[in-house]
Motif scaffolding. Structure first.
Motif, mmCIF file in Angstrom:
data_model
loop_
_atom_site.group_PDB
_atom_site.id
_atom_site.type_symbol
_atom_site.label_atom_id
_atom_site.label_comp_id
_atom_site.label_asym_id
_atom_site.label_seq_id
_atom_site.Cartn_x
_atom_site.Cartn_y
_atom_site.Cartn_z
ATOM 1 N N PHE A 1 -25.922 16.133 4.562
ATOM 2 C CA PHE A 1 -26.393 16.156 5.954
ATOM 3 C C PHE A 1 -25.953 17.390 6.747
ATOM 4 C CE2 PHE A 1 -25.175 11.712 4.874
ATOM 5 C CZ PHE A 1 -26.449 11.232 4.613
ATOM 6 N N VAL A 2 -25.070 18.203 6.200
ATOM 7 C CA VAL A 2 -24.512 19.319 6.972
ATOM 8 C C VAL A 2 -25.587 20.328 7.355
ATOM 9 C CG1 VAL A 2 -22.879 21.238 6.943
ATOM 10 C CG2 VAL A 2 -22.255 19.054 5.896
ATOM 11 N N ALA A 3 -26.460 20.677 6.416
ATOM 12 C CA ALA A 3 -27.491 21.675 6.688
ATOM 13 C C ALA A 3 -28.425 21.206 7.803
ATOM 14 C CB ALA A 3 -28.275 21.982 5.420
ATOM 15 N N GLY A 4 -28.828 19.926 7.741
ATOM 16 C CA GLY A 4 -29.706 19.389 8.769
ATOM 17 C C GLY A 4 -29.052 19.376 10.132
ATOM 18 N N LEU A 5 -27.792 18.960 10.165
ATOM 19 C CA LEU A 5 -27.070 18.948 11.440
ATOM 20 C C LEU A 5 -26.898 20.359 11.986
ATOM 21 C CD1 LEU A 5 -24.308 16.273 10.729
ATOM 22 C CD2 LEU A 5 -26.187 16.086 12.376
ATOM 23 N N GLY A 6 -26.606 21.295 11.092
ATOM 24 C CA GLY A 6 -26.448 22.683 11.523
ATOM 25 C C GLY A 6 -27.726 23.237 12.123
ATOM 26 N N LEU A 7 -28.850 22.976 11.465
ATOM 27 C CA LEU A 7 -30.129 23.452 11.991
ATOM 28 C C LEU A 7 -30.457 22.796 13.328
ATOM 29 C CD1 LEU A 7 -32.455 23.650 8.861
ATOM 30 C CD2 LEU A 7 -31.756 25.523 10.338
ATOM 31 N N LEU A 8 -30.182 21.495 13.424
ATOM 32 C CA LEU A 8 -30.459 20.780 14.667
ATOM 33 C C LEU A 8 -29.625 21.345 15.810
ATOM 34 C CD1 LEU A 8 -32.305 18.423 15.441
ATOM 35 C CD2 LEU A 8 -30.336 16.895 15.175
ATOM 36 N N LEU A 9 -28.352 21.595 15.534
ATOM 37 C CA LEU A 9 -27.483 22.177 16.558
ATOM 38 C C LEU A 9 -27.935 23.593 16.910
ATOM 39 C CD1 LEU A 9 -23.967 20.953 15.337
ATOM 40 C CD2 LEU A 9 -25.226 20.197 17.373
ATOM 41 N N GLY A 10 -28.389 24.336 15.893
ATOM 42 C CA GLY A 10 -28.868 25.689 16.151
ATOM 43 C C GLY A 10 -30.078 25.703 17.065
ATOM 44 N N VAL A 11 -31.039 24.822 16.802
ATOM 45 C CA VAL A 11 -32.228 24.739 17.654
ATOM 46 C C VAL A 11 -31.836 24.319 19.068
ATOM 47 C CG1 VAL A 11 -34.401 23.517 18.028
ATOM 48 C CG2 VAL A 11 -33.800 24.311 15.735
ATOM 49 N N ALA A 12 -30.926 23.332 19.164
ATOM 50 C CA ALA A 12 -30.466 22.887 20.484
ATOM 51 C C ALA A 12 -29.786 24.022 21.234
ATOM 52 C CB ALA A 12 -29.510 21.703 20.329
ATOM 53 N N ALA A 13 -29.003 24.842 20.528
ATOM 54 C CA ALA A 13 -28.323 25.970 21.170
ATOM 55 C C ALA A 13 -29.326 26.994 21.684
ATOM 56 C CB ALA A 13 -27.346 26.619 20.186
ATOM 57 N N LEU A 14 -30.377 27.259 20.905
ATOM 58 C CA LEU A 14 -31.402 28.209 21.341
ATOM 59 C C LEU A 14 -32.117 27.712 22.594
ATOM 60 C CD1 LEU A 14 -32.900 29.095 17.849
ATOM 61 C CD2 LEU A 14 -31.659 30.665 19.348
ATOM 62 N N ILE A 15 -32.444 26.434 22.614
ATOM 63 C CA ILE A 15 -33.118 25.869 23.790
ATOM 64 C C ILE A 15 -32.186 25.917 25.000
ATOM 65 C CG2 ILE A 15 -34.099 23.752 24.751
ATOM 66 C CD1 ILE A 15 -35.053 23.087 21.919
ATOM 67 N N TRP A 16 -30.889 25.622 24.767
ATOM 68 C CA TRP A 16 -29.915 25.681 25.862
ATOM 69 C C TRP A 16 -29.793 27.102 26.401
ATOM 70 C CZ3 TRP A 16 -25.222 28.291 26.415
ATOM 71 C CH2 TRP A 16 -24.465 27.931 27.528
ATOM 72 N N LEU A 17 -29.771 28.085 25.504
ATOM 73 C CA LEU A 17 -29.679 29.470 25.948
ATOM 74 C C LEU A 17 -30.902 29.862 26.778
ATOM 75 C CD1 LEU A 17 -28.247 31.293 22.792
ATOM 76 C CD2 LEU A 17 -27.146 31.082 25.031
ATOM 77 N N TYR A 18 -32.074 29.452 26.342
ATOM 78 C CA TYR A 18 -33.257 29.787 27.120
ATOM 79 C C TYR A 18 -33.219 29.106 28.488
ATOM 80 C CZ TYR A 18 -38.034 30.792 28.455
ATOM 81 O OH TYR A 18 -39.136 31.252 29.136
ATOM 82 N N THR A 19 -32.732 27.867 28.516
ATOM 83 C CA THR A 19 -32.587 27.162 29.798
ATOM 84 C C THR A 19 -31.638 27.915 30.715
ATOM 85 O OG1 THR A 19 -32.980 25.042 28.698
ATOM 86 C CG2 THR A 19 -31.970 24.974 30.870
#
Length: 395
Positions: A294-312
């Motif tokens: 599950f680590v890869a999936g969690l990492g990708l999910l957190l990465g996408v969330a971080a990108l959206i947060w940065l754009y916000t």
């Protein structure tokens, strides 16, 4: 544009003296460019040391793998090559936009360099131009320290090694950064021309077009100014018309070459690429989340969330609309494309506006602390880049 008022930097026009302005901007950017060059040199040194232990040539890793081979073939032979794979995929070199291979052909014709080495030369030179343009945008909006930090941050991205490869990311980011800068400073003809060239470099050139059009909309739409734009603001209109010509021209040309209105998009589908709103990428992440560890999936999910947060954060910081349009378009096009999920970090390299919130935060620290943070991240990026290039999959 009122977005720039808080910086104390007056927007420039096409009537200025470009030579003098360029020299002044270069002198101001010199520390940022030196620091950026240091990050790229560190990446190359680590790659060379790693390659010595792995018995692999750093030169080959940088100039003759994956997409760089396609660009080199186009530079040497032109378009028309198609590869049919066993799984039924059809890979046509029409998927690759023409500006980088055209520059490789020209440089190799007038120098002793091969087409592959010409690609490296173009990438290395334009990476410095990209860092300069990124600095110029940060300096314009928030001052010299933020501009310098922003340029170095771009250099220490986890996949920053791509900026030193014979790929089109550095060339595109240079055109995009200066195109956005030109739009912010109302240099309409320059903005339109740079957007057109960006559109001849990568499909995401449409994001630079969006930035130019947004800047023009801010200039022309209030109080019905667009009604007299042909007389009072002809340069702005010319920039709007110029901007999409590169991207549109190549897509139309591919349509003629393939005898299909949707020819370019059919070519992309043959590669397994295309735009599906992010459904395939979401399914890919979901598949990783339901399989241990599950680590890869969690990492990708957190990465996408971080990108959206940065754009916000970019929106909350009230960045100028052209910059938000460009950064948002790059983000959407990267995340919502299907196929080649491992390449998404590379596709996000041009999205430098997303780094602005981090650059602002780091610039508020003491210079020594900022340098320590950037140096540590740069070393980690260099190590990751060497590991990445020595792997089996394309970036």
């Amino acid at each position: 544009m009122t977005d720039l008022a808080h910086t104390g930097t007056a927007p420039l026009s096409d009537d200025g003296r470009p030579g003098r302005a360029a020299r002044a901007t270069l002198r101001r950017a010199a520390p940022a460019l030196l620091a950026y060059a240091g990050t790229r040199l560190l990446g190359l040194v680590v790659l060379t040391v790693w390659g010595a232990f792995a018995d692999k040539s750093p030169h080959q890793l940088l100039s003759a793998r994956w997409d760089s081979l396609w660009y080199t073939r186009i530079a040497q032979e032109g378009y028309g090559y198609t590869l049919h794979l066993a799984d039924g995929s059809v890979h046509s070199n029409l998927a690759f936009f023409p500006l980088l291979p055209a520059l490789e052909r020209v440089v190799s014709a007038i120098t002793p360099l091969s087409a592959a080495d010409a690609g490296l030369a173009v990438s290395w030179l334009t990476s410095l131009l990209a860092a300069w343009g990124i600095f110029a945008v940060g300096d314009l909006l928030y001052g010299r320290r933020v501009g310098t930090t922003l340029a170095v941050l771009w250099g220490v991205l986890p996949v920053g090694i791509v900026q030193s490869m014979a790929y089109s990311e550095s060339l595109f980011t240079a055109l995009a950064a200066w195109g956005v800068y030109a739009a912010l400073t109302r240099r309409w003809l320059s903005a339109g021309a740079l957007a057109a060239l960006a559109g001849l470099t990568r499909p995401v050139g449409a994001a630079v077009v969006a930035a130019v059009w947004m800047a023009a909309a801010v200039e022309l739409l209030p109080d019905g100014r667009w009604r007299q734009a042909w007389r009072t603001r002809p340069r702005a209109l010319a920039g709007v018309i110029l901007a999409p010509l590169g991207w549109l021209g190549y897509v139309v040309w591919v349509g003629f070459e393939t005898d299909s209105v949707t020819g370019y998009f059919d070519v992309q589908n043959g590669w397994g690429n295309g735009f599906d709103g992010g459904l395939a990428f979401a399914g890919f992440i979901g598949g990783l989340l339901i399989r241990p560890p599950f680590v890869a999936g969690l990492g990708l999910l957190l990465g996408v969330a971080a990108l959206i947060w940065l754009y916000t954060r970019c929106v909350r910081q009230r960045q100028p609309l052209p910059l938000l349009a460009y950064g948002g378009a790059v983000l959407v096009l990267a995340l919502a494309a299907k196929g080649y999920f491992g390449s998404k970090p590379r596709l996000l390299i041009p999205a430098f506006p997303l780094l602005l919130p981090i650059a602002i935060a780091l610039a508020r620290l003491r210079p020594v602390r900022t340098a320590l943070v950037l140096g540590s991240v740069g070393l980690a990026s260099a190590a990751y880049g060497a590991f990445w290039l020595h792997g089996s999959g394309p970036p």
